[in-house]
Design a protein around this motif. Structure first.
Motif, PDB file in Angstrom:
ATOM      1  N   SER A 294       0.651  -1.734   0.010  1.00 45.96           N
ATOM      2  CA  SER A 294      -0.166   0.317   0.065  1.00 45.96           C
ATOM      3  C   SER A 294       0.608   1.522   0.426  1.00 45.96           C
ATOM      4  CB  SER A 294      -1.286   0.234   1.317  1.00 45.96           C
ATOM      5  OG  SER A 294      -1.975  -0.875   0.925  1.00 45.96           O
ATOM      6  N   ALA A 295       1.919   1.207   1.072  1.00 44.21           N
ATOM      7  CA  ALA A 295       3.041   2.322   0.997  1.00 44.21           C
ATOM      8  C   ALA A 295       3.347   2.404  -1.395  1.00 44.21           C
ATOM      9  CB  ALA A 295       4.006   2.482   1.810  1.00 44.21           C
ATOM     10  N   ALA A 296       3.951   1.666  -1.426  1.00 48.03           N
ATOM     11  CA  ALA A 296       4.457   1.567  -2.806  1.00 48.03           C
ATOM     12  C   ALA A 296       3.133   2.088  -3.635  1.00 48.03           C
ATOM     13  CB  ALA A 296       4.980   0.076  -2.728  1.00 48.03           C
ATOM     14  N   MET A 297       1.683   1.612  -3.306  1.00 51.59           N
ATOM     15  CA  MET A 297       0.946   1.991  -4.835  1.00 51.59           C
ATOM     16  C   MET A 297       0.332   3.507  -3.698  1.00 51.59           C
ATOM     17  SD  MET A 297      -3.195   0.856  -4.499  1.00 51.59           S
ATOM     18  CE  MET A 297      -3.743   1.876  -3.361  1.00 51.59           C
ATOM     19  N   LEU A 298       0.501   3.781  -2.440  1.00 50.58           N
ATOM     20  CA  LEU A 298      -0.273   5.048  -3.288  1.00 50.58           C
ATOM     21  C   LEU A 298       1.026   6.434  -3.121  1.00 50.58           C
ATOM     22  CD1 LEU A 298      -3.193   5.887  -2.741  1.00 50.58           C
ATOM     23  CD2 LEU A 298      -2.401   6.669  -0.270  1.00 50.58           C
ATOM     24  N   SER A 299       2.471   5.819  -2.846  1.00 50.88           N
ATOM     25  CA  SER A 299       3.611   7.456  -3.108  1.00 50.88           C
ATOM     26  C   SER A 299       3.086   7.558  -4.238  1.00 50.88           C
ATOM     27  CB  SER A 299       4.649   5.995  -2.119  1.00 50.88           C
ATOM     28  OG  SER A 299       5.642   5.120  -2.447  1.00 50.88           O
ATOM     29  N   MET A 300       3.594   6.232  -5.411  1.00 47.69           N
ATOM     30  CA  MET A 300       3.380   6.473  -6.765  1.00 47.69           C
ATOM     31  C   MET A 300       2.615   6.825  -7.188  1.00 47.69           C
ATOM     32  SD  MET A 300       2.845   3.662  -9.302  1.00 47.69           S
ATOM     33  CE  MET A 300       1.247   3.368  -9.629  1.00 47.69           C
ATOM     34  N   PHE A 301       1.502   6.955  -6.480  1.00 46.82           N
ATOM     35  CA  PHE A 301       0.231   7.828  -6.853  1.00 46.82           C
ATOM     36  C   PHE A 301       0.876   9.250  -6.922  1.00 46.82           C
ATOM     37  CE2 PHE A 301      -3.151   4.657  -7.418  1.00 46.82           C
ATOM     38  CZ  PHE A 301      -3.743   5.162  -8.412  1.00 46.82           C
ATOM     39  N   VAL A 415      -4.959  -7.094   8.196  1.00 47.58           N
ATOM     40  CA  VAL A 415      -4.956  -7.109   6.924  1.00 47.58           C
ATOM     41  C   VAL A 415      -5.388  -6.011   6.290  1.00 47.58           C
ATOM     42  CG1 VAL A 415      -4.065  -7.872   4.999  1.00 47.58           C
ATOM     43  CG2 VAL A 415      -3.938  -8.887   6.963  1.00 47.58           C
ATOM     44  N   ASN A 416      -6.846  -5.936   6.304  1.00 42.69           N
ATOM     45  CA  ASN A 416      -7.390  -4.081   5.361  1.00 42.69           C
ATOM     46  C   ASN A 416      -7.219  -3.594   6.203  1.00 42.69           C
ATOM     47  OD1 ASN A 416      -8.214  -6.577   3.602  1.00 42.69           O
ATOM     48  ND2 ASN A 416     -10.222  -6.673   4.809  1.00 42.69           N
ATOM     49  N   THR A 417      -6.845  -3.456   7.196  1.00 40.92           N
ATOM     50  CA  THR A 417      -6.873  -2.387   8.804  1.00 40.92           C
ATOM     51  C   THR A 417      -4.923  -1.735   7.238  1.00 40.92           C
ATOM     52  OG1 THR A 417      -7.710  -2.779  10.252  1.00 40.92           O
ATOM     53  CG2 THR A 417      -5.748  -0.695   9.970  1.00 40.92           C
ATOM     54  N   GLY A 418      -4.179  -2.601   7.347  1.00 41.56           N
ATOM     55  CA  GLY A 418      -3.082  -1.691   6.632  1.00 41.56           C
ATOM     56  C   GLY A 418      -2.707  -1.960   5.830  1.00 41.56           C
ATOM     57  N   HIS A 419      -3.912  -1.848   4.821  1.00 37.40           N
ATOM     58  CA  HIS A 419      -4.061  -1.778   3.551  1.00 37.40           C
ATOM     59  C   HIS A 419      -4.661  -0.153   3.240  1.00 37.40           C
ATOM     60  CE1 HIS A 419      -6.048  -0.692  -0.253  1.00 37.40           C
ATOM     61  NE2 HIS A 419      -5.586  -1.183  -0.895  1.00 37.40           N
ATOM     62  N   GLU A 420      -5.124   0.624   4.427  1.00 39.12           N
ATOM     63  CA  GLU A 420      -5.060   1.659   4.549  1.00 39.12           C
ATOM     64  C   GLU A 420      -4.178   2.946   4.586  1.00 39.12           C
ATOM     65  OE1 GLU A 420      -7.821   2.466   3.197  1.00 39.12           O
ATOM     66  OE2 GLU A 420      -8.576   0.951   2.450  1.00 39.12           O
ATOM     67  N   ILE A 421      -3.859   2.192   6.215  1.00 37.84           N
ATOM     68  CA  ILE A 421      -3.047   2.783   6.903  1.00 37.84           C
ATOM     69  C   ILE A 421      -1.435   2.970   6.367  1.00 37.84           C
ATOM     70  CG2 ILE A 421      -1.238   2.758   8.966  1.00 37.84           C
ATOM     71  CD1 ILE A 421      -3.652   1.839  10.523  1.00 37.84           C
ATOM     72  N   GLY A 422      -1.469   1.719   5.340  1.00 38.99           N
ATOM     73  CA  GLY A 422       0.203   1.849   4.497  1.00 38.99           C
ATOM     74  C   GLY A 422       0.505   2.468   3.904  1.00 38.99           C
TER      75      GLY A 422
END
Length: 485
Positions: A294-301, A415-422
């Motif tokens: 998730s960190a990789a995805m949102l930082s890429m955006f 794990v889904n919580t990690g999706h948002e916070i990541g």
């Protein structure tokens, strides 16, 4: 968050084996509600340069437009799931829609950055109430093969929201303005509230204690870490000294919140997160992989949307179209990964997925400020996205494959919580790496540093996959049927 019943003894209010037309209409309404939540993650990224110009926000402040929503959404998601069980799904869903609709209006009408960020945080609260209640409602409405079909439709919302959100937000930001990215939620929410109240069957809450303090502490912990991460890349001047103090304060608050959270979960009769689950290797590994993906995805955006508009000079709609190949790559790779998991180990698939993501990040470090779009920009974005599709799938599969049935729901929620916070952690970390706390514009070198950090995080995830994911293949029934929201 759910009760376990012996096989062959359905609950008294179990849905019929053959769903009615009304059930499918309700599913469509629930999917529209979920679509708004997904769209608001990607939509705000495309609008960031426009928001910064109109409200006078520097790059550091713009990160909070993303992270405020993600932290509140992720930090309160487990609490939202518990509230849906205790108070009833329909009541919580409609309440969440009201909160989300009102806060969307606040975001769209915000006269300054402070109110916009506050509105985004309240949006995240509404999303945390809506998403668990909506998914639980889908599971309650359907059984058997119909449930599989319904959850397949639900899962498609994430992928479609990814693509449509980029284009729709670009179109709105280029046309009537970025404010309509948020204002468009208002008429949709106002229509959904009475429709769902009338059509969604009422569910009786199971009652019991609610660990509100645990949910608040989890959110404070995540927000404090975001503050700490945001100050790490400052320089040595007075501003850097102030950022250093904010980092120290953020770390102190995060540590205190974590200690209090552990104490709260140990003594509460109905803890939000039973700590014993976190001692299970599959859950911790899945959470770590989800945070990194998730960190990789949102930082890429975040980086790519700023680069496309600030450096290449595209308008928001053109920038959204430039992301379309990435959206297609994510959908294709996730489909291929679901088939690969039937033949290869989760460990191998996850390691390869994150290695592809790292390769894409390395390609993106070659950006030099030119207007060339295909290489390295589009090629790098497609590579990153092609790796992230299976990365998300394997993060969830690895956490659920060897967890006891009665703990699967809780593990999935963690794990889904990690999706948002990541995602919030990723944006804050990238902003720190590029050293742009007060920069309204970024140079090509800053983007290169940011994408380099993305590549390093992906490589770390590949190593985590190889070391900590248990060897062997998993049964197909362990694969997630629902989305990661």
């Amino acid at each position: 968050m759910s009760t376990h019943r012996p096989a062959g003894h359905p609950p008294p209010d179990a849905p019929p084996a053959v769903p009615t037309t009304r059930d499918w209409v309700v599913l469509a309404l629930l999917c529209i509600a979920q679509f708004m939540l997904v769209l608001d993650v990607t939509a705000a990224n495309i609008a960031l340069p426009s928001i910064g110009r109109d409200l006078g926000l520097d790059t550091g402040a713009l990160t909070w437009v993303i992270t405020a929503y993600a932290v509140a959404f992720g930090g309160l998601m487990l609490l939202g799931g518990r509230l849906a069980d205790v108070l009833g799904r329909r009541r919580l869903l409609v309440s969440g829609l009201a909160v989300f609709t009102i806060s969307s209006a606040l975001c769209g009408l915000a006269p300054d950055g402070g109110l916009l960020i506050a509105g985004r945080a309240v949006q995240g609260v509404g999303a945390a109430l809506i998403s668990p209640a909506a998914l639980a409602s889908v599971s309650a409405l359907f059984t058997g093969a119909a449930r599989t079909r319904a959850l397949g439709v639900w899962a498609g919302i994430g992928a479609s929201g990814f693509a449509v959100g980029l284009m729709a937000s670009g179109l709105l930001a280029s046309g009537p303005g970025w404010r309509w990215i948020f204002l468009v939620n208002v008429p949709i929410g106002l229509a959904l509230i009475p429709l769902l109240w009338r059509m969604l069957p009422a569910s009786r809450g199971i009652g019991g204690r609610i660990d509100v303090v645990g949910g608040v502490l989890a959110t404070v912990f995540a927000a404090a870490l975001v503050v700490a991460l945001g100050g790490l890349g400052a320089g040595d001047d007075a501003e850097g000294l102030a950022a250093g103090w904010s980092t120290a304060l953020g770390l102190g608050v995060a540590f205190l919140a974590l200690v209090l959270f552990v104490m709260q979960e140990r003594r509460h009769p109905a803890p939000l997160m039973p700590l014993g689950v976190l001692r299970q290797r599959p859950v911790v590994t899945g959470l770590a992989l989800m945070l990194l993906a998730s960190a990789a995805m949102l930082s890429m955006f975040f980086l790519a949307s700023m680069y496309l508009q600030q450096v290449v000079g595209l308008d928001p709609f053109q920038a959204g179209l430039a992301f379309l190949p990435s959206a297609i790559a994510t959908v294709i790779s996730a489909h291929l990964a679901s088939r690969a998991l039937a033949r290869f180990s989760v460990r191998l698939v996850a390691a390869v997925a994150f290695a592809i993501t790292a390769a894409g990040g390395l390609v993106l470090t070659q950006l030099d400020g030119s207007s060339t779009l295909w290489y390295p920009l589009i090629a790098g974005l497609v590579l990153v996205s092609f790796g992230l599709g299976p990365a998300f799938l394997t993060a969830t599969a690895s956490s659920l494959a060897r967890v006891d049935v009665h703990e699967a729901g809780l593990a999935s929620g963690i794990v889904n919580t990690g999706h948002e916070i990541g995602g919030a952690f990723g944006v804050a970390a990238v902003a720190s790496v590029i050293g742009a706390a007060s920069a309204p514009l970024l140079d090509a070198g800053a983007f290169g540093r940011g994408f380099g950090a993305l590549a390093i995080a992906a490589l770390a995830a590949a190593v985590v996959s190889l070391i900590f994911i248990a060897p062997g293949r998993i049964d197909s029934s362990a694969l997630p049927e629902g989305p990661l929201h």
